[in-house]
Design an enzyme around this catalytic site. Structure first.
Site, PDB file in Angstrom:
ATOM      1  N   CYS A 259       0.805  -1.238   0.000  1.00 49.32           N
ATOM      2  CA  CYS A 259       0.000   0.000   0.000  1.00 49.32           C
ATOM      3  C   CYS A 259       0.837   1.287   0.000  1.00 49.32           C
ATOM      4  CB  CYS A 259      -0.969   0.021   1.173  1.00 49.32           C
ATOM      5  SG  CYS A 259      -1.322  -1.546   1.932  1.00 49.32           S
ATOM      6  N   ARG A 288       6.302 -11.189   5.991  1.00 53.29           N
ATOM      7  CA  ARG A 288       5.783 -10.890   7.324  1.00 53.29           C
ATOM      8  C   ARG A 288       6.299 -11.933   8.299  1.00 53.29           C
ATOM      9  NH1 ARG A 288      -0.517  -9.599   5.777  1.00 53.29           N
ATOM     10  NH2 ARG A 288      -0.021  -8.012   4.223  1.00 53.29           N
ATOM     11  N   GLN A 306       1.020 -11.082  -2.951  1.00 52.67           N
ATOM     12  CA  GLN A 306      -0.386 -10.694  -2.918  1.00 52.67           C
ATOM     13  C   GLN A 306      -0.812 -10.285  -4.322  1.00 52.67           C
ATOM     14  OE1 GLN A 306       0.026  -7.458   0.022  1.00 52.67           O
ATOM     15  NE2 GLN A 306      -1.526  -8.536   1.196  1.00 52.67           N
ATOM     16  N   ASP A 308      -2.445  -7.789  -5.299  1.00 53.03           N
ATOM     17  CA  ASP A 308      -2.843  -6.604  -4.563  1.00 53.03           C
ATOM     18  C   ASP A 308      -3.278  -5.505  -5.525  1.00 53.03           C
ATOM     19  OD1 ASP A 308      -3.226  -5.188  -2.281  1.00 53.03           O
ATOM     20  OD2 ASP A 308      -1.103  -4.903  -1.807  1.00 53.03           O
ATOM     21  N   HIS A 310      -4.792  -1.179  -5.304  1.00 56.08           N
ATOM     22  CA  HIS A 310      -5.322  -0.045  -4.560  1.00 56.08           C
ATOM     23  C   HIS A 310      -6.055   0.853  -5.522  1.00 56.08           C
ATOM     24  CE1 HIS A 310      -2.182  -1.748  -2.011  1.00 56.08           C
ATOM     25  NE2 HIS A 310      -3.062  -1.491  -1.065  1.00 56.08           N
ATOM     26  N   LYS A 390     -14.638  -3.489   5.854  1.00 56.49           N
ATOM     27  CA  LYS A 390     -14.215  -4.353   4.746  1.00 56.49           C
ATOM     28  C   LYS A 390     -15.209  -5.480   4.496  1.00 56.49           C
ATOM     29  CE  LYS A 390     -11.389  -7.162   7.828  1.00 56.49           C
ATOM     30  NZ  LYS A 390     -10.237  -8.012   7.981  1.00 56.49           N
ATOM     31  N   HIS A 436      -8.390  -0.986  -0.713  1.00 55.00           N
ATOM     32  CA  HIS A 436      -7.412  -2.075  -0.888  1.00 55.00           C
ATOM     33  C   HIS A 436      -8.233  -3.290  -1.280  1.00 55.00           C
ATOM     34  CE1 HIS A 436      -4.540  -0.328   2.303  1.00 55.00           C
ATOM     35  NE2 HIS A 436      -5.673   0.296   2.541  1.00 55.00           N
TER      36      HIS A 436
HETATM   37 ZN    ZN Z   1      -3.193  -2.327   0.829  1.00 53.21          ZN
END
Ligand code: ZN
Length: 562
Positions: A259, A288, A306, A308, A310, A390, A436
């Site tokens: 992000c 992580r 991910q 991912d 945004h 979310k 996200h």
């Molecule tokens: Zn994010």
């Protein structure tokens, strides 16, 4: 079970024994580690305890009394648990029937031993005390219990099926991935066959995103600590991050999320409302820290990619953007054979940023997006992230298990922290809304779920090898076999020939074990007539057919889902 274990194995210390989704476990510190061979005796002892009958009784006691009781029994783990119970919280003990056994437990328990109609101890595993590898290794016994024997039987059948589908076992058998101790726990090596499946997953994803108005970006794996200070990760997430590297007097950290990079990309120049929604997507690899005790195969790892993205949009656009995102999510999951799922709308938690009116508006927008897609959902009250509400999606696989997968989150925090702005139609500067979203969650985890869902028998468009040619005799049939493989490859199909010295039966078995969708056995008849007689991995034998016809059928079946 703990009563039975302490009767049969004196000197065993009991630790914790929670109920879990599919039953229960109890962690013991025994004089010697338990094995699966110990389970029948423990089950028999449990039957005896149940047959003796009686009620479960809860008793609340003072701290001193509890400490004296468990101290006297030498139950050191219970003492440690006791010391972690807050001063004002009740301390409860449970006893049952006439047994001497007493447990420190929050409860609740069933009322009477006679209510336990059907149970089974399913497995033994090593587990570190409190999941920390620096602590002693305990023996964990898993079990399950039902109110009716038929339900237990159905459940045990499911476990059997799940064992056959275990992605760790299939990952090795099909040479998809491996995890090597000298690289580190939770860090995955994708082997060539797994790599090929991943390539097709990612290609599908990238093409679908580009067709859906997304733009692709790439960002580094590390960045200066400055970025993580602005994003708030140093303050809120540091214990999950791989620690810093010192380079030329600057501290760099390995990224746990993408992000902040995408926010920085948005902020490279002043944006106009005409550019919104701006959808930045990245297959971004993050790291992580997870305790080694909780890592498992591809499902919990330390390094993962991910899918991912945004999405930056105006407040007025957020509802439509959420509706689109959700429908794209379902379309993508359907392409991989998942059409059964549960949706949750997670709302404002106690600790949160952003005005309550903003939260109410956004929770309503999420609910509307769900309704517009005709999707029933449950509320997860207070389950939202501190920065916004979310939608979480749990998908159900071929044998009914649920897996946490997609997530779509609204965020009021990062646009603020990165001071993101766009110029609106009114000529004024405004702050964009940020969404996200990840559909797979992580590619690694999704791959693990995919392996288990299909039991390793991937649909044709994902199978690393789609057809294997097996000449009965290399000497007599190699010419045509080479020709068939070349023709399949020329048609864009993934084919190979097996010229090993094994007997035909062994080669067929190997292809079946490798879950290759089609086997093509070539003998005199086929060479003579220039036909193929394909055989599916489920054992179905197809009619002899012209090679061109087989190829065109295969190409049809191998098409990437729309
Ligand atoms: Zn994010």
């Amino acid at each position: 079970m703990a009563d039975a274990v302490t009767r049969l194995f004196p000197g065993t210390k009991v630790t914790i024994g929670p109920a879990i989704e599919t039953g229960f476990y109890y962690d013991f510190d025994p004089p010697r580690p338990f094995t699966d061979e110990d389970l029948p005796a423990i089950e028999a002892e449990m039957q005896k305890i149940i047959a003796a009958g009686g009620q479960f009784r809860r008793e609340e006691v003072g701290r001193d009394q509890a400490e004296k009781l468990f101290g006297g029994m030498g139950e050191t783990y219970k003492l440690e648990i006791l010391s972690g119970i807050a001063g004002d919280a009740p301390i409860s003990l449970y006893r049952h029937g006439d047994s001497k056994f007493v447990d420190l437990c929050r409860g609740p328990h069933v009322g009477d031993l006679s209510e336990i109609k059907a149970f089974k101890l399913t497995s033994v595993a090593g587990a570190y005390w409190r999941g920390d590898e620096r602590n002693p290794m305990l023996s964990r016994i898993y079990g399950t219990a039902f109110a009716a024997k038929a339900d237990l039987d159905a459940h045990l059948k499911m476990i059997e099926e799940a064992k056959k589908r275990d992605h760790r076992k299939l990952g090795q058998q099909l040479e998809l991935f491996t995890i090597d101790p000298k690289i580190g726990p939770g860090l995955v090596l994708w082997l060539p066959k797994g790599g090929l499946v991943r390539y097709h997953i990612e290609e599908f994803m990238r093409r679908t995103l580009l067709d859906s108005g997304y733009e692709l970006v790439f960002t580094p794996h590390v960045s200066r600590d400055e970025l993580w200070r602005i994003s708030g990760h140093l303050e809120n997430y540091k214990e999950n991050m791989f620690s810093g590297l010192d380079i030329e007097g600057q501290t760099y950290l390995v990224k746990p999320m993408n992000c902040p990079f995408h926010c920085t990309i948005f902020g490279t120049r002043l944006r106009s409302y005409r550019e919104l929604p701006l959808r930045l997507a990245e297959l971004g690899t993050v790291y992580r820290y997870e305790r080694s005790g909780v890592l498992g195969g591809l499902l919990r790892v330390r390094g993962f990619t991910q899918d991912d993205a945004h999405l930056f949009c105006r407040r007025e656009q957020q509802e439509e953007e959420l509706t689109r995102t959700l429908s794209l999510c379902l379309r993508i999951l359907r392409a991989f054979g998942f059409s059964d799922y549960k949706l949750f709308l997670a709302t404002r938690p106690e600790k949160s940023v952003g005005a309550p009116e903003l939260w109410a508006e956004s929770e309503a927008a999420l609910a509307l997006a769900l309704e517009k897609n005709g999707l029933p959902f449950e509320y997860d009250h207070g389950g939202g992230a501190f920065y916004g509400p979310k939608i979480d999606l749990k998908l159900r696989d071929a044998i009914g298990r649920e897996w946490q997968c997609s997530t779509i989150q609204l965020d009021y925090n990062l646009p603020e922290r990165f001071e993101l702005e766009y110029v609106g139609p009114d000529g004024q500067r405004h702050r964009p809304v940020m969404i996200h979203r990840a559909f797979f969650g992580s590619v690694e985890r999704f791959f693990g779920v995919l392996i288990e869902h299909y039991a390793g028998a991937f649909p044709l468009w994902l199978a690393p090898v789609q057809a294997r040619v097996l000449p009965v005799s290399e000497e007599k049939h190699r010419g045509f076999a080479d020709e068939v493989v070349a023709a399949l490859k020329a048609a864009g199909l993934r084919a190979e020939a097996d010229y090993s010295n094994e007997k035909l039966g062994a080669r067929i078995r190997d292809a079946q074990l490798q879950k290759i969708p089609y086997m093509i056995v070539l003998g005199d008849k086929e060479v003579e007539a220039r036909t193929v007689s394909p055989r599916s991995r489920d054992g179905k034998q197809h009619e002899p057919q012209k090679l061109e016809d087989f190829i065109s059928r295969l190409r049809q079946e191998a098409q990437v889902p729309a």
